[in-house]
Design a protein around this motif. Structure first.
Motif, short mmCIF file in Angstrom:
data_model
loop_
_atom_site.label_atom_id
_atom_site.label_comp_id
_atom_site.label_asym_id
_atom_site.label_seq_id
_atom_site.Cartn_x
_atom_site.Cartn_y
_atom_site.Cartn_z
N ILE A 66 -1.31 5.37 6.51
CA ILE A 66 -1.24 4.00 5.96
C ILE A 66 -0.48 3.09 6.93
O ILE A 66 -0.93 1.99 7.26
CB ILE A 66 -0.55 4.00 4.57
N GLU A 85 1.10 4.29 -2.81
CA GLU A 85 0.83 5.68 -2.45
C GLU A 85 1.99 6.60 -2.83
O GLU A 85 1.80 7.70 -3.36
CB GLU A 85 0.55 5.78 -0.94
N LYS A 141 0.85 -1.21 0.00
CA LYS A 141 0.00 0.00 0.00
C LYS A 141 0.87 1.25 0.00
O LYS A 141 0.57 2.25 -0.66
CB LYS A 141 -0.90 0.01 1.24
#
Length: 764
Positions: free
Chosen positions: A632, A606, A602
């Motif tokens: 995150i 990003e 993730k």
């Protein structure tokens, strides 16, 4: 049997006084660190009277009178501190819920042993005497669990606060000289080390004295209830280590893969969106997690020693001074570490980069030598010349010099493990240089060499642990092993100071890069960081070695308390436990590794998204969105820390309740034997890959220069190796030592319940 020379009154004074000295010393160190100001000095350097002329020249040369730099450092430090604080508060909310639920479980399980009766019962080991009711043990175990948990959380939180307070101050001192920066980073580490060691000792000592008001002469019940303190300390450490480890490595892997490999920008470049999350991670994982972890080890080794002593002649004859021998060893440890710290900060000055690592290594050697003398003094004044130690149903006669040797064996085994770890993870020696050299042919050979190094690095530490177990058990049975673990942890204040120094230096380097300081300052902070990396690996070696001894001592106490006469591997009940227990570290590692992987995925997406969609980001014209990356990491670590934690906490409860104490003893033995090997190899593999990358980046030798510079193909291969090693050395490896300790101490706390009502499936 000659009585101890030290009176009970003297013992009651020495232990709290040593703890208070430790706390005062840490506060003095903190005051010295806080003298470095994070506000720009408007009067310029001339206001500094002490060799102000020289300081002025240095500051002019480094462009230090630029107030913007100081303000920028303060701003970055603030962002890191806020990120770390908000993450820990979120984590502690979840951990707090768990703490309350588990406290209720302890009370219900232990209270039900005698059907919540308030009548006195026969003592477990001395059936001719009457002891306090099981309900009292349930209540006091719950209280000591909560005290241990709160102390553990506090240790981690204070450590993080101190580290985030000191990181920018270390950066600012690096403008003057590498020696001044080293002293600030080391003093800050010492604040954490002494606070934790002293708090742990003081809370435990006060708890024992408060419980004694109720228990009176029933020391067997008193020290059984005290084991909850170790359980509380370690259960919080598990969540701190796993949660913090997932946080820091998700950010680190995301920042490295996109920043260094894809975009070819330096480490800690302010254009990298994950850079603040990465620096926050150093504080919540390497500082807060490690603080709780070592506090847990300390609490458990003390509890294991006290439990065995309470059913030996110390406890039977109510010899308070001899009973407090483990606490006296820790008290002397604080004084020894205090003297040792002065060698690094006051007696010996660091003038060049090459002095850093020897200075840190000298801390270990000096503290070990001084501690040996300290242990000798305590052993001969606090113990009777001969006494008996409980050894699986019989009382074994032991002399005070034998107990002295048991503690020393643990102490020196710790030093050996520390130096072997350094040999395999420092880029000053051939193993890491070979790993760096293998990067010539790409990432695959780097990975192969790194894995081989990790497996090989297990050999000597295991022999050191094996010898210390054999010697200490031969001399003083399970009590010998418990005090050997305590010996390894007796210099915990120095060990923690060295350990916390690493992440503080790492953060200082990041702040220097983000604040746009000169290349020379970054070189100084990198040198501090490289030494810190090695010492962090040494710290992990200590934690794993002591965990092996602690869990074996707890295992012995569990077997005695559960009334198992012999653990026979050939019986199916024990063997199935053994083989399942050996599997658990792999299951646990799989969970933590995958958690880091999915969180890093993730993070990478990003960071890529921001580089691709925010105009002017690569040119440095606009600021990245740091907050999204912090979020995150926070969300992933909170969500992902629960399954591994549940695996460790529920396994002993399920196995003990449904399969009984024999199978549980097999599970504990299996997890101990395989967990130690996996933990050492994972930590050292990751440490070696990290330092192989730093070896290429520093380009300090002719060989290193042939592999560099940054951005070359061998360097990219080294970055990939380092990225693979990140979750190994900072998440899975260090968390495994908590797994083996925590399952053992939990089994010991719940042993009365398992002995009375366990093994439901075999009763059908």
């Amino acid at each position: 049997m000659v009585a101890a020379l030290l009176s009970d009154l003297a013992t009651e004074i020495i232990i709290p006084v040593c703890a208070v000295i430790g706390i005062l010393f840490s506060l003095i160190q903190w005051v010295l660190v806080s003298r470095v100001k994070l506000t720009p000095d408007r009067n310029g350097p001339s206001s500094n009277n002490k060799n102000g002329f020289n300081d002025s020249l240095i500051e002019e040369e480094e462009g230090v009178n630029d107030h913007n730099v100081v303000a920028k450092c303060a701003e970055i430090q603030n962002a890191i501190s806020e990120g770390a604080t908000s993450f820990l508060f979120t984590e502690y909310q979840y951990v707090g819920i768990f703490m309350v639920v588990f406290a209720i479980l302890i009370f219900l399980f232990l209270g039900s042993v005698e059907g919540f009766s308030t009548k006195t019962q026969q003592c477990t080991y001395d059936v001719h005497r009457m002891c306090k009711p099981a309900l009292a043990t349930a209540l006091f175990s719950t209280v000591s669990f909560l005290l241990g948990a709160i102390t553990s959380v506090l240790s981690g939180f204070l450590g993080m606060k101190i580290a985030t307070y000191a990181n920018a101050r270390t950066t600012l001192e690096a403008r003057k000289s590498v020696g001044k920066a080293f002293i600030i980073a080391f003093r800050s580490g010492a604040v954490m080390g002494f606070l934790l060691a002293a708090n742990g000792l003081l809370v435990l000592y006060l708890t024992i004295n408060l419980f004694k008001l109720y228990y009176g002469d029933d020391w067997e019940g008193l020290f059984e209830a005290i084991t909850g303190y170790g359980l509380g300390g370690s259960s919080m450490a598990l969540f701190g280590r796993v949660g913090g480890g997932i946080y820091t490595k998700a950010a680190d892997v995301g920042a490295d893969l996109v920043g260094k490999v894809e975009r070819n920008i330096p480490e800690d470049d302010p254009r990298n969106p994950a850079v603040i999350a990465d620096n926050v991670g150093d504080n919540v994982g390497d500082i807060a997690g490690m603080g709780s972890d070592l506090f847990g080890s300390y609490a458990e080794s003390s509890c294991a020693a006290l439990v065995v002593a309470s059913i030996s002649s110390f406890g039977i004859n109510h010899e308070f001074t001899a009973m407090c021998y483990p606490l006296l060893v820790s008290s002397i440890g604080i004084i020894v570490c205090l003297i040792t710290t002065l060698f690094a900060t006051d007696f010996y000055e660091i003038k060049a980069v090459k002095d850093i690592e020897p200075s840190l290594k000298n801390q270990l050697i000096i503290s070990t030598v001084l501690m040996t003398i300290g242990i000798a003094i305590v052993s001969f004044i606090a113990l009777p010349s001969s006494f008996t130690i409980y050894n699986f149903g019989v009382q074994k006669v032991v002399h005070n010099w034998q107990l002295f040797l048991c503690v020393c064996v643990g102490l020196w085994a710790g030093l050996i493990i520390g130096f072997v770890t350094e040999y395999y993870t420092s880029n000053a020696y051939s193993p890491v240089q070979d790993v760096a050299d293998s990067c010539r042919t790409g990432a695959a050979t780097n990975v192969i060499f790194g894995l081989a190094l990790g497996y090989k690095s297990v050999i000597i530490p295991i022999f050191a642990i094996a010898i210390s177990i054999f010697v200490s058990f031969s001399f003083a049975a399970m009590y010998g092993i418990a005090v050997a673990a305590l010996g390894m942890l007796s210099t915990i204040a120095t060990g923690l100071a060295i350990d916390a120094y690493g992440p503080i230096s790492d953060n200082a380097g990041g702040i220097a890069e983000m604040a746009g300081m000169s290349h020379r300052i970054r070189e100084r902070t990198d040198a501090l960081d490289a030494a810190g990396n090695t010492t962090a690996a040494i710290g992990k070696g200590f934690a794993i070695g002591s965990a092996a001894l602690v869990s074996l001592a707890l295992f012995g106490a569990f077997v005695s308390r559960a009334g198992i006469q012999v653990v026979d591997v050939l019986t199916p009940k024990v063997f199935i436990g053994l083989i399942v227990g050996a599997m658990l570290p792999y299951w646990f590692s799989a969970m933590t590794m995958k958690s880091v992987g999915s969180a890093a995925l993730k993070m990478v997406e990003e960071v890529r998204r921001q580089f691709n969609t925010i105009p002017g980001l690569m040119e440095g014209l606009t600021k990245p969105d740091y907050a999204t990356c912090v979020k995150i990491s926070t969300d992933a670590s909170i969500k992902e820390m629960i399954p591994p934690g549940a695996l460790v906490m529920l396994t002993p409860l399920i196995v003990g309740t449904f399969f009984g104490v024999e199978t549980l003893s097999g599970v504990l033995a299996g997890s101990l034997v395989s967990g130690v090997q996996v933990a050492i190899s994972a930590s050292n593999t990751g440490g070696a890959w990290d330092n192989a990358k730093k070896y290429i980046e520093a380009g300090a030798s002719e060989h290193a220069r042939t592999l560099g510079p940054k951005g070359s193909e061998p360097h990219k291969a080294a970055v990939i190796g380092d990225t693979i090693g990140d979750p190994l050395k900072d998440t899975s490896g260090p968390s495994l030592n908590i797994l083996i300790k925590l399952m053992a101490v939990e089994s010991l706390v719940f042993a009365p319940f398992f002995a009375a009502h366990g093994g439901l499936l075999f009763k059908l």
